[in-house]
Structures are given as C-alpha cells and as structure tokens.
Design a protein around this motif. Structure first.
Motif, PDB file in Angstrom:
ATOM      1  N   GLY A  10      44.249  40.381  35.376  1.00 47.75           N
ATOM      2  CA  GLY A  10      42.685  39.892  35.443  1.00 47.75           C
ATOM      3  C   GLY A  10      42.766  40.472  34.010  1.00 47.75           C
ATOM      4  N   TRP A  11      40.922  41.105  33.832  1.00 43.49           N
ATOM      5  CA  TRP A  11      41.523  41.754  32.721  1.00 43.49           C
ATOM      6  C   TRP A  11      39.772  42.914  33.206  1.00 43.49           C
ATOM      7  CZ3 TRP A  11      35.890  43.502  31.560  1.00 43.49           C
ATOM      8  CH2 TRP A  11      35.212  43.952  30.706  1.00 43.49           C
ATOM      9  N   SER A  17      41.640  50.440  35.964  1.00 41.54           N
ATOM     10  CA  SER A  17      42.639  50.157  36.689  1.00 41.54           C
ATOM     11  C   SER A  17      43.122  48.383  37.761  1.00 41.54           C
ATOM     12  CB  SER A  17      42.595  51.215  38.013  1.00 41.54           C
ATOM     13  OG  SER A  17      42.476  52.482  37.765  1.00 41.54           O
ATOM     14  N   LEU A  18      43.939  48.367  37.495  1.00 36.22           N
ATOM     15  CA  LEU A  18      44.416  46.988  38.529  1.00 36.22           C
ATOM     16  C   LEU A  18      45.756  46.878  38.854  1.00 36.22           C
ATOM     17  CD1 LEU A  18      44.049  44.763  35.006  1.00 36.22           C
ATOM     18  CD2 LEU A  18      42.571  44.535  37.714  1.00 36.22           C
ATOM     19  N   ARG A  19      46.109  46.456  40.307  1.00 41.64           N
ATOM     20  CA  ARG A  19      47.347  46.441  40.677  1.00 41.64           C
ATOM     21  C   ARG A  19      47.752  44.829  41.163  1.00 41.64           C
ATOM     22  NH1 ARG A  19      47.919  48.715  47.328  1.00 41.64           N
ATOM     23  NH2 ARG A  19      47.635  45.920  47.439  1.00 41.64           N
ATOM     24  N   LEU A  20      48.864  45.340  40.446  1.00 40.09           N
ATOM     25  CA  LEU A  20      49.110  43.560  41.335  1.00 40.09           C
ATOM     26  C   LEU A  20      50.619  44.013  42.131  1.00 40.09           C
ATOM     27  CD1 LEU A  20      51.422  43.439  37.445  1.00 40.09           C
ATOM     28  CD2 LEU A  20      49.254  42.273  38.390  1.00 40.09           C
ATOM     29  N   SER A  21      50.587  42.344  42.820  1.00 38.57           N
ATOM     30  CA  SER A  21      51.285  42.459  43.691  1.00 38.57           C
ATOM     31  C   SER A  21      52.324  41.478  43.935  1.00 38.57           C
ATOM     32  CB  SER A  21      50.546  42.087  45.300  1.00 38.57           C
ATOM     33  OG  SER A  21      49.047  43.439  45.417  1.00 38.57           O
ATOM     34  N   CYS A  22      53.416  41.704  44.888  1.00 38.58           N
ATOM     35  CA  CYS A  22      54.583  40.626  44.765  1.00 38.58           C
ATOM     36  C   CYS A  22      55.168  40.461  46.447  1.00 38.58           C
ATOM     37  CB  CYS A  22      55.735  41.146  43.769  1.00 38.58           C
ATOM     38  SG  CYS A  22      56.983  39.213  43.131  1.00 38.58           S
ATOM     39  N   ALA A  23      55.235  39.159  46.305  1.00 38.41           N
ATOM     40  CA  ALA A  23      55.607  39.748  47.699  1.00 38.41           C
ATOM     41  C   ALA A  23      56.755  38.986  47.747  1.00 38.41           C
ATOM     42  CB  ALA A  23      54.470  38.581  48.810  1.00 38.41           C
ATOM     43  N   ALA A  24      57.851  39.169  48.546  1.00 46.31           N
ATOM     44  CA  ALA A  24      59.208  38.131  48.460  1.00 46.31           C
ATOM     45  C   ALA A  24      59.302  37.964  49.924  1.00 46.31           C
ATOM     46  CB  ALA A  24      60.351  39.063  47.770  1.00 46.31           C
ATOM     47  N   SER A  25      59.359  36.468  49.566  1.00 44.89           N
ATOM     48  CA  SER A  25      59.877  36.304  51.763  1.00 44.89           C
ATOM     49  C   SER A  25      61.361  35.415  51.194  1.00 44.89           C
ATOM     50  CB  SER A  25      58.751  35.500  51.815  1.00 44.89           C
ATOM     51  OG  SER A  25      58.738  34.641  51.271  1.00 44.89           O
ATOM     52  N   GLY A  26      61.750  35.515  52.357  1.00 44.27           N
ATOM     53  CA  GLY A  26      63.304  34.547  52.998  1.00 44.27           C
ATOM     54  C   GLY A  26      64.344  35.541  53.002  1.00 44.27           C
ATOM     55  N   THR A  27      65.795  35.101  52.732  1.00 41.98           N
ATOM     56  CA  THR A  27      66.507  36.237  53.122  1.00 41.98           C
ATOM     57  C   THR A  27      65.957  37.921  52.267  1.00 41.98           C
ATOM     58  OG1 THR A  27      67.783  35.289  50.697  1.00 41.98           O
ATOM     59  CG2 THR A  27      68.401  34.223  52.995  1.00 41.98           C
ATOM     60  N   ARG A  90      45.576  51.050  28.922  1.00 42.97           N
ATOM     61  CA  ARG A  90      45.151  50.702  27.434  1.00 42.97           C
ATOM     62  C   ARG A  90      45.368  49.208  26.360  1.00 42.97           C
ATOM     63  NH1 ARG A  90      50.168  55.048  26.690  1.00 42.97           N
ATOM     64  NH2 ARG A  90      48.739  56.851  27.476  1.00 42.97           N
ATOM     65  N   PRO A  91      44.721  49.015  25.760  1.00 43.26           N
ATOM     66  CA  PRO A  91      44.482  47.728  25.006  1.00 43.26           C
ATOM     67  C   PRO A  91      46.453  47.438  25.101  1.00 43.26           C
ATOM     68  CG  PRO A  91      43.112  49.009  24.073  1.00 43.26           C
ATOM     69  CD  PRO A  91      43.792  49.922  24.812  1.00 43.26           C
ATOM     70  N   GLU A  92      47.237  48.258  24.497  1.00 45.73           N
ATOM     71  CA  GLU A  92      48.300  47.991  24.855  1.00 45.73           C
ATOM     72  C   GLU A  92      49.724  47.291  25.818  1.00 45.73           C
ATOM     73  OE1 GLU A  92      47.050  50.672  23.096  1.00 45.73           O
ATOM     74  OE2 GLU A  92      48.655  52.697  23.849  1.00 45.73           O
ATOM     75  N   ASP A  93      48.835  48.113  26.675  1.00 46.90           N
ATOM     76  CA  ASP A  93      49.512  47.115  28.332  1.00 46.90           C
ATOM     77  C   ASP A  93      48.913  45.778  28.304  1.00 46.90           C
ATOM     78  OD1 ASP A  93      48.291  50.181  29.676  1.00 46.90           O
ATOM     79  OD2 ASP A  93      50.004  49.357  28.941  1.00 46.90           O
ATOM     80  N   THR A  94      48.329  45.305  27.683  1.00 47.45           N
ATOM     81  CA  THR A  94      47.682  43.066  27.649  1.00 47.45           C
ATOM     82  C   THR A  94      48.997  42.934  27.384  1.00 47.45           C
ATOM     83  OG1 THR A  94      45.378  43.539  26.688  1.00 47.45           O
ATOM     84  CG2 THR A  94      46.597  41.488  26.199  1.00 47.45           C
ATOM     85  N   ALA A  95      49.575  42.312  28.702  1.00 47.72           N
ATOM     86  CA  ALA A  95      50.869  41.536  28.869  1.00 47.72           C
ATOM     87  C   ALA A  95      50.252  40.625  30.246  1.00 47.72           C
ATOM     88  CB  ALA A  95      51.750  42.387  28.648  1.00 47.72           C
ATOM     89  N   VAL A  96      51.945  39.419  29.985  1.00 50.62           N
ATOM     90  CA  VAL A  96      51.844  38.846  31.302  1.00 50.62           C
ATOM     91  C   VAL A  96      52.965  40.149  32.125  1.00 50.62           C
ATOM     92  CG1 VAL A  96      52.607  36.622  32.324  1.00 50.62           C
ATOM     93  CG2 VAL A  96      51.072  36.793  29.821  1.00 50.62           C
ATOM     94  N   TYR A  97      53.016  40.429  33.325  1.00 47.39           N
ATOM     95  CA  TYR A  97      54.178  41.082  34.272  1.00 47.39           C
ATOM     96  C   TYR A  97      54.510  39.797  34.929  1.00 47.39           C
ATOM     97  CZ  TYR A  97      51.404  44.845  32.243  1.00 47.39           C
ATOM     98  OH  TYR A  97      50.961  46.735  31.348  1.00 47.39           O
ATOM     99  N   VAL A 122      43.425  43.598  28.781  1.00 48.80           N
ATOM    100  CA  VAL A 122      42.867  45.173  28.068  1.00 48.80           C
ATOM    101  C   VAL A 122      41.528  45.322  27.416  1.00 48.80           C
ATOM    102  CG1 VAL A 122      43.000  47.746  28.587  1.00 48.80           C
ATOM    103  CG2 VAL A 122      44.536  46.332  30.078  1.00 48.80           C
ATOM    104  N   SER A 123      40.743  45.413  27.238  1.00 49.37           N
ATOM    105  CA  SER A 123      39.703  45.401  25.975  1.00 49.37           C
ATOM    106  C   SER A 123      38.857  45.490  26.330  1.00 49.37           C
ATOM    107  CB  SER A 123      40.066  43.664  25.390  1.00 49.37           C
ATOM    108  OG  SER A 123      39.461  42.749  26.099  1.00 49.37           O
ATOM    109  N   SER A 124      38.392  45.625  25.123  1.00 50.43           N
ATOM    110  CA  SER A 124      36.223  46.064  25.254  1.00 50.43           C
ATOM    111  C   SER A 124      35.666  44.882  24.871  1.00 50.43           C
ATOM    112  CB  SER A 124      36.000  47.645  24.630  1.00 50.43           C
ATOM    113  OG  SER A 124      36.318  47.260  23.247  1.00 50.43           O
TER     114      SER A 124
END
Length: 124
Positions: A10-11, A17-27, A90-97, A122-124
């Motif tokens: 998000g923005w 601060s932001l938190r990303l999650s990634c859930a892996a399921s299967g094997t 920081r603004p330089e952290d702006t990206a697709v994760y 990340v922007s003002s």
C-alpha cells in the motif's frame, strides 16, 4: 506444488511502516528457502531478505536495521507464512515486492515459485 498468496503493501509516508505477508500452502515440506525480492521502476529485481529453512535471515545492505524477516509454520506443516516488517520506510523503498519460495525437488535441483507481487509506495 506450492501456492503463494501475498498480502499487505500500500501507500505510506516516509518514516512509516508496513508489513507484507506471504502464505505458502501445499508441499511445504519441500521448501528449501523463502524470501522477498523487490523491483523498482526502471531497475532490476533485487533481493531484500531471505532465509533457508531453519536458517538465519540475510538482508540487503540498504534495508538492514529497518526491515525484519520472519517465518511461521503451521503445526501440521501444511502452511508456511513469511513476513516482512518494514520500518523507517524511505521513498527509495518504493517497489513491487515479490515473495519467492525455493523448493527442493528431491532430484538435486531447485525450483523457484514466485508470488504475484505487492506494490509498496512511499511518498509524502
């Protein structure tokens, strides 16, 4: 096979601060390592943080001290979730994760599975 579902992103204003999650399921028993990459506009995809199963996390120099990687496994080992807590953004952290899961195929090779990506702005 392993399926990945990402959430978060998000923005946020600089310093936030932001938190990303990634859930892996299967094997998930075949997971060798999991981690996060990011791709900023006009730049190559770069490693942010990753850890082999049971190992310590490694971080890119430009996020050390600000980002925290963690992983939880379900009791039945059918699901494994990784998180990326991002502080002092920081603004330089702006990206697709992108979440990545490296599988041990059992025949001496590894297979990469990628998430769809989560946009962090990340922007003002």
């Amino acid at each position: 096979q392993v399926q990945l579902v990402e959430s978060g992103g998000g923005w946020v204003q600089p310093g936030g601060s932001l938190r990303l999650s990634c859930a892996a399921s299967g094997t998930t028993f075949s997971i060798y390592a999991m981690g996060w990459y990011r791709e900023a506009p006009g730049k190559e995809r770069e490693l942010v943080a990753a850890a082999a199963t049971g190992g310590a996390a490694n971080y890119a120099d430009n996020v050390k001290g600000r980002f925290t990687f963690s992983r939880d496994n379900s009791r039945d080992n059918m699901k494994s979730t990784i998180y990326l807590q991002m502080d002092s953004l920081r603004p330089e952290d702006t990206a697709v994760y992108y979440c990545i899961c490296v599988l041990d195929t059992g025949d001496g090779t590894k297979q990469d599975v990628w998430g769809r990506g989560a946009l962090v702005t990340v922007s003002s």
